[in-house]
Design an enzyme around this catalytic site. Structure first.
Site, short mmCIF file in Angstrom:
data_model
loop_
_atom_site.label_atom_id
_atom_site.label_comp_id
_atom_site.label_asym_id
_atom_site.label_seq_id
_atom_site.Cartn_x
_atom_site.Cartn_y
_atom_site.Cartn_z
N ASP A 106 0.85 -1.19 0.00
CA ASP A 106 0.00 0.00 0.00
C ASP A 106 0.88 1.24 0.00
O ASP A 106 2.09 1.18 0.19
CB ASP A 106 -1.01 -0.01 1.15
CG ASP A 106 -0.38 0.33 2.50
OD1 ASP A 106 0.86 0.43 2.57
OD2 ASP A 106 -1.12 0.50 3.47
N ILE A 107 0.24 2.37 -0.28
CA ILE A 107 0.96 3.64 -0.42
C ILE A 107 1.21 4.23 0.97
O ILE A 107 0.27 4.36 1.78
CB ILE A 107 0.16 4.61 -1.29
CG1 ILE A 107 -0.17 3.96 -2.64
CG2 ILE A 107 0.89 5.92 -1.50
CD1 ILE A 107 -1.14 4.74 -3.47
N ASN B 24 -3.85 12.75 0.65
CA ASN B 24 -5.21 13.21 0.35
C ASN B 24 -5.56 14.47 1.14
O ASN B 24 -6.15 15.41 0.59
CB ASN B 24 -6.22 12.11 0.68
CG ASN B 24 -6.39 11.13 -0.47
OD1 ASN B 24 -6.17 11.47 -1.63
ND2 ASN B 24 -6.77 9.90 -0.16
N HIS C 229 -8.23 15.01 -2.86
CA HIS C 229 -8.54 13.67 -3.36
C HIS C 229 -8.28 13.54 -4.86
O HIS C 229 -8.00 12.44 -5.35
CB HIS C 229 -10.00 13.31 -3.05
CG HIS C 229 -10.22 13.01 -1.60
ND1 HIS C 229 -9.94 11.79 -1.03
CD2 HIS C 229 -10.68 13.80 -0.59
CE1 HIS C 229 -10.23 11.82 0.26
NE2 HIS C 229 -10.68 13.04 0.56
N ASP D 266 -6.19 10.57 -6.35
CA ASP D 266 -6.63 9.66 -7.42
C ASP D 266 -5.56 9.55 -8.51
O ASP D 266 -5.33 8.48 -9.08
CB ASP D 266 -7.94 10.16 -8.04
CG ASP D 266 -9.11 9.98 -7.08
OD1 ASP D 266 -8.97 9.23 -6.11
OD2 ASP D 266 -10.17 10.59 -7.35
N GLU E 34 -5.94 2.16 -0.82
CA GLU E 34 -4.61 2.38 -1.39
C GLU E 34 -3.80 1.09 -1.39
O GLU E 34 -2.58 1.12 -1.55
CB GLU E 34 -3.86 3.47 -0.62
CG GLU E 34 -3.47 3.11 0.80
CD GLU E 34 -4.54 3.46 1.82
OE1 GLU E 34 -4.19 3.60 2.99
OE2 GLU E 34 -5.73 3.60 1.46
#
Length: 553
Positions: A425-426, A433, A438, A442, A469
């Site tokens: 995951d990030i 965000n 957002h 994205d 994520e």
């Protein structure tokens, strides 16, 4: 109305005589100094009416019943007004012309339908009525001319009714006599029928029988064709597999239409490959030779045609793709999509002259239905693929990923195959965000998904978005080291990405965990759980790293 012109011509002859007599009378009165204005007026009236009739007859305007009706109405109205003039000569001339016009109208219109006949009666009476009313209003109406004209109209109509009734009776008698004559004639013909005539009848019956047999064969073939088309059409609504469709089409054409060999080739734009099907009554498999001929480009020129290609007298060796078969008739139907040929339907028959217009319509109908089926299959494949994909990142979504994962770990456990899985995951994505919005978040997800899918696909891996994520990469038939090398490439390329936000470059990093069956996991089903644990170890140890699962974790 040719009949109107014919009668009008006869009346013109009468008008000619009347006009000539009045002209003679005018000349005599002129010579004897007894000519007055009323004689001149009468002469002008007759000549004008005569010229009108001549002109309209020559130009054939009287072919139109309504023009005839209008012209005669105007002539009658003019004549009826002249009837009430003081001059006896003028009145007599007008009466004569009125009588002639009445007779002409009734005779010509009297043989039309009832409505036109009734209009003819009105046409005779209306002008006189209008003239009488006008004269009565102006105070110049006299009873004698009116009574005289009424008598003339009654006589004319009465004579017509008697004439029409007599004509109908005569017509009925003629029809009766004609029927009796035909009956007698038929009886005589029946009595004089000779042996030769009987033979002719027999020959005719034999010929009709042969024609009926041919028609029956055509009907049977047409019924078979319609049945096949209906079968294929119903099959289209239930099948989305191209190979199954091609099997049905070739079998159906071969079985019901009577061709000896049916070949079908269709280009699959999604897979960038061709599908082939060949069926033959010769008892040989021609598929391999057909594919070989297709690969050598010997059918390429037929992919440029837009209309059916027909050869009802095939000479030996003319077509290389026939593979030395005895063929008399050949038809090649292009399968079109957006005016481009992407498939060919080829039918062969050993006999010559077997392809006709009906056959072409049938084959084109089949080609159209194949096109519908292919479009449906392509549309279904696109929709099915869209259902597998995440709407934002376009990698596989969680539902599809879980199904693919179940199928792969069952296959790995059943067949003792290697299966590895990576979960990442990030790092600090919530902060990204919250800080940049957002929309920027994205954009980050899309970039990471694209990089991951690019490198994973090159090595046969499957990438999917597992959570907000979180991403999963499944590696069939790859051990820990092989999976690690791919994830290292993915990790390196992600960290190299400099994503701009308001002229500020943002660095992105990921934390990854990798596990493998049977190298670490005893059950392939536990891969996701152990990879998740390894990923959290990466996060606990400072993020931005890859943790490889081992038995001590």
């Amino acid at each position: 109305m040719e009949r109107t012109l014919k009668y009008e011509k006869r009346f013109i002859h009468i008008y000619t005589i009347i006009t000539a007599m009045i002209i003679i009378y005018f000349v005599i009165t002129k010579l004897t100094n007894r000519c007055d204005k009323f004689i001149i007026q009468g002469l002008i009236l007759v000549i004008v009416l005569y010229i009108i009739n001549i002109v309209f007859h020559k130009l054939e305007y009287f072919k139109n019943i309504y023009i005839f009706y209008a012209v005669k109405l105007i002539q009658l109205i003019i004549t009826s007004f002249v009837v009430f003039e003081e001059s006896r000569f003028l009145t007599n001339s007008a009466c004569i012309m009125y009588i002639m016009l009445c007779v002409e109208v009734i005779i010509i219109l009297g043989f039309e339908n009832k409505l036109i006949r009734y209009n003819a009666y009105g046409l005779v009476i209306l002008p006189l009525t209008l003239a009488s009313i006008y004269r009565g209003i102006t105070g110049h109406l006299t009873f004698v001319p009116v009574l005289f004209m009424l008598q003339i109209v009654i006589v004319v109509i009465g004579v017509y009714l008697i004439f029409y009734g007599s004509t109908e009776d005569l017509k009925n008698q003629v029809n009766i006599q004609k029927k009796l004559w035909l009956k007698v004639k038929n009886k005589n013909q029946e009595l004089v029928v000779s042996g030769k005539q009987i033979q002719q009848v027999h020959d005719q019956l034999v010929k009709q029988k042969m024609e009926l047999e041919k028609a029956n064969k055509r009907l049977s073939r047409f019924t078979a064709e319609m049945y096949i088309q209906n079968e294929i059409l119903s099959y289209i609504s239930s099948v989305l597999d191209v190979d199954e469709l091609m099997e049905l089409v070739t079998d159906s054409i071969l079985g019901a239409i009577g061709v000896d060999t049916c070949s079908l080739v269709i280009y699959d734009v999604n897979l960038d490959t061709y599908h082939y099907k060949v069926k033959s009554t010769h008892g040989k498999d021609y598929l391999k030779s057909f594919v070989s001929i297709m690969n050598t480009g010997k059918l390429d020129r037929y992919f440029s045609i837009k209309d059916p290609y027909i050869d009802n007298d095939v000479s030996k060796g003319k077509y290389e793709f026939i593979s030395k078969r005895d063929v008399g008739s050949l038809v090649i139907i292009p399968i079109l999509n957006d005016k481009n040929t992407y498939g060919l339907l080829i039918a062969e028959h050993t006999a010559t002259q077997m392809i006709n217009e009906n056959s072409i319509q049938f084959f084109q109908g089949i080609a159209n239905q194949i096109n519908i089926a292919i479009n449906n299959a392509n549309l279904y494949a696109k929709m099915e693929e869209m259902a597998k994909r995440d709407g934002l990142t376009c990698v596989y979504n969680r539902n599809y990923l879980q199904k693919a994962y179940r199928d792969l770990y069952k296959d790995a456990e059943t067949n003792n195959k290697v299966l590895s899985l990576a979960l990442f995951d990030i790092d600090k994505f919530k902060k990204v965000n919250d800080t940049y919005g957002h929309i920027f978040g994205d954009q980050v997800l899309k970039i990471i998904a694209n990089i991951s899918e690019k490198y994973a696909n090159q090595q046969g891996g499957i990438v999917g978005r597992y959570g907000g994520e979180e991403f999963v990469v499944i590696f069939p038939n790859k051990n820990l080291d092989e999976a690690y090398k791919v994830m290292e490439d993915i990790h390196t390329n992600i960290t190299k990405q400099k994503i701009s936000h308001d002229d500020k470059l943002i660095n992105i990093n990921i934390s990854t965990g990798i596990s493998s069956y049977p190298e670490v996991c005893k059950s392939a089903k536990d891969l996701l759980k152990r990879a998740d644990s390894a990923m959290y170890i990466s996060k606990a140890n400072g993020r931005g790293r890859i943790t490889i699962d081992n038995i001590d974790l």
